[in-house]
Write a protein that holds these residues in place. Sequence first.
Motif, PDB file in Angstrom:
ATOM      1  N   LEU A 171       0.827  -1.205   0.000  1.00 26.45           N
ATOM      2  CA  LEU A 171       0.000   0.000   0.000  1.00 26.45           C
ATOM      3  C   LEU A 171       0.865   1.259   0.000  1.00 26.45           C
ATOM      4  CD1 LEU A 171      -2.826  -1.082   2.484  1.00 26.45           C
ATOM      5  CD2 LEU A 171      -2.923  -0.987  -0.016  1.00 26.45           C
ATOM      6  N   LEU A 172       2.046   1.179   0.634  1.00 26.17           N
ATOM      7  CA  LEU A 172       2.977   2.302   0.602  1.00 26.17           C
ATOM      8  C   LEU A 172       3.494   2.523  -0.822  1.00 26.17           C
ATOM      9  CD1 LEU A 172       4.359   4.359   2.482  1.00 26.17           C
ATOM     10  CD2 LEU A 172       6.238   2.724   2.749  1.00 26.17           C
ATOM     11  N   GLN A 173       3.737   1.434  -1.538  1.00 27.45           N
ATOM     12  CA  GLN A 173       4.141   1.565  -2.943  1.00 27.45           C
ATOM     13  C   GLN A 173       3.021   2.190  -3.777  1.00 27.45           C
ATOM     14  OE1 GLN A 173       5.773  -2.743  -2.825  1.00 27.45           O
ATOM     15  NE2 GLN A 173       6.679  -1.850  -4.641  1.00 27.45           N
ATOM     16  N   ILE A 174       1.790   1.784  -3.503  1.00 28.18           N
ATOM     17  CA  ILE A 174       0.661   2.371  -4.230  1.00 28.18           C
ATOM     18  C   ILE A 174       0.576   3.867  -3.961  1.00 28.18           C
ATOM     19  CG2 ILE A 174      -1.859   2.423  -4.372  1.00 28.18           C
ATOM     20  CD1 ILE A 174      -1.861  -0.583  -3.935  1.00 28.18           C
ATOM     21  N   ALA A 175       0.799   4.269  -2.691  1.00 29.77           N
ATOM     22  CA  ALA A 175       0.786   5.698  -2.357  1.00 29.77           C
ATOM     23  C   ALA A 175       1.856   6.440  -3.145  1.00 29.77           C
ATOM     24  CB  ALA A 175       0.999   5.882  -0.851  1.00 29.77           C
ATOM     25  N   GLY A 176       3.031   5.821  -3.285  1.00 28.27           N
ATOM     26  CA  GLY A 176       4.079   6.433  -4.099  1.00 28.27           C
ATOM     27  C   GLY A 176       3.673   6.536  -5.552  1.00 28.27           C
ATOM     28  N   GLY A 177       3.010   5.497  -6.072  1.00 28.79           N
ATOM     29  CA  GLY A 177       2.549   5.529  -7.455  1.00 28.79           C
ATOM     30  C   GLY A 177       1.510   6.611  -7.699  1.00 28.79           C
ATOM     31  N   LEU A 178       0.599   6.802  -6.740  1.00 20.57           N
ATOM     32  CA  LEU A 178      -0.406   7.852  -6.887  1.00 20.57           C
ATOM     33  C   LEU A 178       0.229   9.241  -6.783  1.00 20.57           C
ATOM     34  CD1 LEU A 178      -3.331   6.272  -4.826  1.00 20.57           C
ATOM     35  CD2 LEU A 178      -3.110   6.453  -7.317  1.00 20.57           C
ATOM     36  N   THR A 179       1.293   9.347  -5.993  1.00 20.98           N
ATOM     37  CA  THR A 179       2.030  10.613  -5.931  1.00 20.98           C
ATOM     38  C   THR A 179       2.685  10.898  -7.275  1.00 20.98           C
ATOM     39  OG1 THR A 179       2.482  10.241  -3.577  1.00 20.98           O
ATOM     40  CG2 THR A 179       3.824  11.887  -4.704  1.00 20.98           C
ATOM     41  N   VAL A 180       3.231   9.864  -7.898  1.00 17.52           N
ATOM     42  CA  VAL A 180       3.796  10.025  -9.247  1.00 17.52           C
ATOM     43  C   VAL A 180       2.714  10.486 -10.214  1.00 17.52           C
ATOM     44  CG1 VAL A 180       4.750   8.743 -11.205  1.00 17.52           C
ATOM     45  CG2 VAL A 180       5.682   8.384  -8.920  1.00 17.52           C
ATOM     46  N   ALA A 181       1.513   9.904 -10.100  1.00 19.35           N
ATOM     47  CA  ALA A 181       0.404  10.310 -10.978  1.00 19.35           C
ATOM     48  C   ALA A 181       0.068  11.782 -10.796  1.00 19.35           C
ATOM     49  CB  ALA A 181      -0.822   9.444 -10.695  1.00 19.35           C
ATOM     50  N   ALA A 182       0.060  12.232  -9.544  1.00 21.67           N
ATOM     51  CA  ALA A 182      -0.260  13.633  -9.269  1.00 21.67           C
ATOM     52  C   ALA A 182       0.827  14.578  -9.775  1.00 21.67           C
ATOM     53  CB  ALA A 182      -0.466  13.835  -7.766  1.00 21.67           C
ATOM     54  N   ALA A 183       2.044  14.052  -9.974  1.00 23.98           N
ATOM     55  CA  ALA A 183       3.175  14.893 -10.364  1.00 23.98           C
ATOM     56  C   ALA A 183       3.411  14.929 -11.865  1.00 23.98           C
ATOM     57  CB  ALA A 183       4.442  14.394  -9.668  1.00 23.98           C
ATOM     58  N   VAL A 184       2.584  14.216 -12.646  1.00 24.27           N
ATOM     59  CA  VAL A 184       2.843  14.100 -14.081  1.00 24.27           C
ATOM     60  C   VAL A 184       2.849  15.464 -14.768  1.00 24.27           C
ATOM     61  CG1 VAL A 184       1.875  13.280 -16.260  1.00 24.27           C
ATOM     62  CG2 VAL A 184       2.056  11.731 -14.306  1.00 24.27           C
ATOM     63  N   SER A 185       1.846  16.291 -14.491  1.00 25.72           N
ATOM     64  CA  SER A 185       1.750  17.580 -15.187  1.00 25.72           C
ATOM     65  C   SER A 185       2.941  18.472 -14.867  1.00 25.72           C
ATOM     66  CB  SER A 185       0.446  18.285 -14.814  1.00 25.72           C
ATOM     67  OG  SER A 185       0.362  18.489 -13.413  1.00 25.72           O
ATOM     68  N   SER A 186       3.368  18.499 -13.607  1.00 25.47           N
ATOM     69  CA  SER A 186       4.524  19.333 -13.257  1.00 25.47           C
ATOM     70  C   SER A 186       5.810  18.774 -13.856  1.00 25.47           C
ATOM     71  CB  SER A 186       4.655  19.442 -11.735  1.00 25.47           C
ATOM     72  OG  SER A 186       4.803  18.164 -11.137  1.00 25.47           O
TER      73      SER A 186
END
Length: 397
Positions: free
Chosen positions: A102-117
């Motif tokens: 689940l910690l890895q998933i949280a990191g993956g969702l953070t990556v998703a949120a950072a795509v535009s920047s």
Amino acid sequence: MTEQPSRPLTGIRVWYRPMHPRDSGEHHRVATPLELLFDLCFVVAVGQAAAQLHHALAEGHAAHGVVSFAMVFFAIWWGWLNFSWFASAFDTDDVPYRLATLLQIAGGLTVAAAVSSAFEGDFRLMVAGYVLMRLAMVLQWLRAARSDPSCRPAAFRYAAGITGVQVLWVAYLWVPLGAQLPVFVVLAILEMAVPIWAESHRGTSWHPHHIAERYGLFTLIVLGEVILSATNAVKEGNAEPGHLGALISLAAAGLVLVFSMWWLYFDRPGHTRLVRRPTMFTSMSWGYGHYFIFASAAAVGAGLEVAVAYDTGTLHLGGVAAAFPTTVPVAVFLISVWLLHIGPTNECRPIAIGFPVTAVLVLAASFTPAPIHIAALLTAALVAVSVVATHGQAKSG
């Protein structure tokens, strides 16, 4: 190797159990609900990357968009790949394992949120999410090293290699803008070298059928993102009056493309090559080569959005420039599937020759008045050739 039970034998969940390797020949080894949740969360990042690629292409920034997409997609793909191969070898499904995942998933969702920047050159949030993903993977490898002496050397190499590269990724944030791309390439190569180094002493166990299923599931999800992107583009394009007929025709061509890509990928069992040649080179080339399959499939969605904008007159690009975002990734997809699943020496010559020939013809379709429709017809024709050429042949599965 003695098969290790992967689940409690009673109805009570075990809070903690030693992390032993799974049997590589285990029967009925299928994806778990946790792995499926992992895929679904990571495909959010894939959708974000495809959306940003579409915006860059529509604005005429093709080179910047493609490079940024390739960099962002590497972060998504590499996090997914490492979890999938680890879970094929070790899957205790106890509480610490679930929490680390689940910690890895949280990191993956953070990556998703950072795509535009990240597309704008700001990688701070992207690196934070990526490092979180990878350090959670280090915890998993340290657990494996503690529990199983047979895999301890490889597990310690994984943990040390991953940790060292993450330090370099943090330092990457201070790299000047002009040097970001070459430094990124070097760090990506180092990331991919870690498994080669770790597995060189004594490889970890993994299940070929399970790995093939995991890759197939992710391919399905990415193709689903293509359909979603195309559907949204047609919906937005329908707001422009007088284009309904063209949009329906383009939507039909897009569906034929996606259906053909699905057929061609799954027509040959993905695990066949892994079973026939169970070497480190085979597994690494097959696993790493799927970067091009996943990335090209995701890019097709962005390309279809560009095609819709072109047909509705809202895109100020030439016909060839508007066709390339679809035809190029389709051609890359065909060549990648050919190399990983078919092979130039395949005994069925119509298929062995058909894939590269179709890829070239799809690229040539970019210069025609109806590139998407012709590309769809060409890929559908390749499906027909595959069906006819393999009629009556038994497929191993």
